[in-house]
Design an enzyme around this catalytic site. Structure first.
Site, PDB file in Angstrom:
ATOM      1  CD  GLU A 286      -8.579  18.455  39.017  1.00 17.54           C
ATOM      2  OE1 GLU A 286      -8.363  19.615  38.672  1.00 17.54           O
ATOM      3  OE2 GLU A 286      -8.816  17.546  38.191  1.00 17.54           O
ATOM      4  CG  HIS A 307      18.781  22.436  53.902  1.00 15.12           C
ATOM      5  ND1 HIS A 307      19.821  22.627  54.784  1.00 15.12           N
ATOM      6  CD2 HIS A 307      18.947  21.189  53.383  1.00 15.12           C
ATOM      7  CE1 HIS A 307      20.608  21.552  54.776  1.00 15.12           C
ATOM      8  NE2 HIS A 307      20.083  20.655  53.944  1.00 15.12           N
ATOM      9  CE  LYS A 421     -12.606  25.253  34.377  1.00 17.88           C
ATOM     10  NZ  LYS A 421     -12.959  23.992  33.716  1.00 17.88           N
TER      11      LYS A 421
HETATM   12  O1  PA5 Z   1      -8.423  16.210  35.536  1.00 17.40           O
HETATM   13  C1  PA5 Z   1      -9.135  17.006  34.949  1.00 17.40           C
HETATM   14  O2  PA5 Z   1     -10.178  16.660  34.401  1.00 17.40           O
HETATM   15  C2  PA5 Z   1      -8.751  18.451  34.813  1.00 17.40           C
HETATM   16  O3  PA5 Z   1      -7.601  18.762  35.517  1.00 17.40           O
HETATM   17  C3  PA5 Z   1      -8.519  18.805  33.359  1.00 17.40           C
HETATM   18  O4  PA5 Z   1      -7.509  18.000  32.836  1.00 17.40           O
HETATM   19  C4  PA5 Z   1      -8.166  20.279  33.173  1.00 17.40           C
HETATM   20  O5  PA5 Z   1      -9.137  21.078  33.776  1.00 17.40           O
HETATM   21  C5  PA5 Z   1      -8.052  20.635  31.700  1.00 17.40           C
HETATM   22  O6  PA5 Z   1      -9.244  20.346  31.051  1.00 17.40           O
HETATM   23  P1  PA5 Z   1      -9.320  20.213  29.475  1.00 17.40           P
HETATM   24  O7  PA5 Z   1      -8.447  19.103  29.055  1.00 17.40           O
HETATM   25  O8  PA5 Z   1     -10.761  19.955  29.190  1.00 17.40           O
HETATM   26  O9  PA5 Z   1      -8.848  21.535  28.884  1.00 17.40           O
END
Ligand code: PA5
Length: 444
Positions: A286, A307, A421
């Site tokens: 990310e 394996h 989303k």
């Molecule tokens: O790193 C990030 O920002 C995302 O992976 C969030 O942690 C994830 O989308 C969950 O978001 P939230 O904590 O707002 O529910």
């Protein structure tokens, strides 16, 4: 003092010492940008000094909340996804007995939900909990993420039916933004105990905040030792030098990327580290996968995956490198027994510790991979303890910030996560998405 170390000796067949040396100014500039807070995403740097600025009083409060949940509940469901899930899961798995689920219950077990939308998963979880004493830690920074919101709605309803609304509200803890989001509003109205996720700490950098600390404490682990390890690494990662493990790792992986190694495989030889690989994949995926750039983060669990993926790694497309997380000391000792008949031919290793065999599998694999054109780095961890996991977490976080700036991206946003989303909301006809619904229907 024992600490984690990075060895990049085995990358020099791909990038030379001189090439690594030449990249030092670039890595130094990225580290400076990070420490001075002068780069893109600089409003999300609150994680940098979390280990030193988290007051003991907060850790004591988290421990007290965990103790109360442990007293009241045999199971606590930690609800969250992405950064609100993976850090706690990784640490708990790394420290847990592999067979705790099959042993007779002692203490409180942390279960997870909201990290998927599997109907059978939720059915089976609810069915399992229907005659159990349980509590909930619901974690969402935005307070609006669909997956955990669904799980929370369902488990909250079940808990309230099982023990009544008043008692249920005492067994629910919410971790979310200080002011914004549906979860904050709900928690205020229902009177839940809450913890705040600071505005300047992004989800995937939040494991050393209440997001990770509360579930880890509920599972019975020492969050003060975890933070202590993180503090050690915070102090050890500020210099622009190859003595700084985060600097060395970030520099080396960028050198390999520039040399055409587009995929990094995080390798472990300890099944307890599987979810650490998942946490690391999210952290780097990310943070760096944007603007059509970024090393693809993959992970394998060896020797299991030798394996399955071993063939590809040894002889597939030569665009990969490996980072091996090597744990020096095991918690327990198991020696391979001698057998008079020796029908399996294993007497040549009788008397050796299982870990010695594992270490030879690790060394043999590393040499074979380097010979096969897969450079590798080694991150050595003295043992799987809270202290060293705290070091490892902070090390990878700091290196990620440096590495992202070397790559030239904002490591602290995740604009691409919104695309699915928007489509999902349009397909589900969420109010406010009417135009998107029409547009997506036309594509079907
Ligand atoms: O790193 C990030 O920002 C995302 O992976 C969030 O942690 C994830 O989308 C969950 O978001 P939230 O904590 O707002 O529910």
């Amino acid at each position: 003092m024992k600490t984690i170390e990075v060895n990049n000796k085995h990358v020099t067949g791909t990038v030379s010492e001189a090439q690594l040396e030449a990249m030092k100014p670039e890595a130094a500039a990225a580290l400076k940008t990070l420490l001075e807070g002068s780069g893109a995403g600089n409003d999300f740097l609150g994680w940098l000094d979390l280990p030193t600025r988290t007051p003991d009083a907060l850790l004591d409060d988290i421990n007290a909340t965990a103790a109360q949940l442990r007293k009241d509940c045999d199971y606590v469901v930690a609800i969250g996804i992405g950064g609100s899930y993976l850090g706690a899961k990784a640490v708990i798995e790394a420290l847990s007995d592999a067979f705790s689920a099959y042993r007779s219950q002692s203490g409180t077990t942390v279960l997870f939900a909201g990290q998927n939308i599997g109907e059978d998963y939720l059915y089976e979880l609810k069915d399992f909990l229907k005659d159990k004493s349980f509590g909930i830690v619901v974690i969402s920074k935005s307070g609006t993420t669909t997956e955990p919101a669904i799980a929370f709605r369902m488990l909250k309803e079940q808990l309230e039916k099982q023990i009544g609304k008043a008692d249920a509200s005492k067994r629910i803890v919410a971790i979310t933004d200080a002011k914004r989001g549906a979860l904050r509003q709900l928690a205020t109205e229902e009177g839940y105990k809450t913890y705040v996720i600071d505005d300047n700490v992004g989800g995937r950098f939040s494991v050393l905040s209440p997001v990770g600390l509360l579930p880890i404490a509920v599972a019975g682990y020492d969050i003060k030792a975890l933070m202590d390890g993180a503090r050690t690494m915070q102090a050890a990662t500020n210099e622009a030098s190859m003595e700084n493990p985060a600097f060395k790792y970030a520099l080396t992986r960028n050198a390999l990327y520039q040399a055409g190694k587009k995929t990094e495989i995080l390798v472990n030889y300890n099944p307890k580290l599987h979810y650490f690989g998942e946490w690391w994949k999210q952290l780097y995926g990310e943070s760096e996968g944007k603007e059509n750039k970024g090393i693809f983060p993959a992970a394998v669990d060896n020797s299991t995956d030798l394996h399955s993926m071993g063939q590809w790694i040894q002889e597939g497309e030569r665009t990969i490198f490996e980072t091996v997380v090597s744990v020096l000391e095991q918690r327990h000792t198991e020696v391979i027994p001698s057998d008079e008949a020796n029908l399996d031919g294993l007497n040549y290793i009788a008397g050796k510790r299982v870990d010695e065999v594992n270490k030879m599998a690790e060394l043999g694999t590393r040499i074979a991979h380097v010979d096969g054109g897969v450079p590798n780095m080694i991150v050595t961890l003295p043992a799987l303890t809270e202290q060293y996991l705290g070091e490892l977490i902070y090390f990878f976080e700091k290196a990620c910030g440096i590495s992202g700036y070397m790559l030239g991206v904002n490591p602290f946003n995740q604009p691409g996560v919104e695309a699915y989303k928007r489509n999902m909301f349009a397909l589900l006809r969420k109010p406010g998405y009417e135009a998107e619904t029409a547009a997506i229907q036309a594509k079907l």
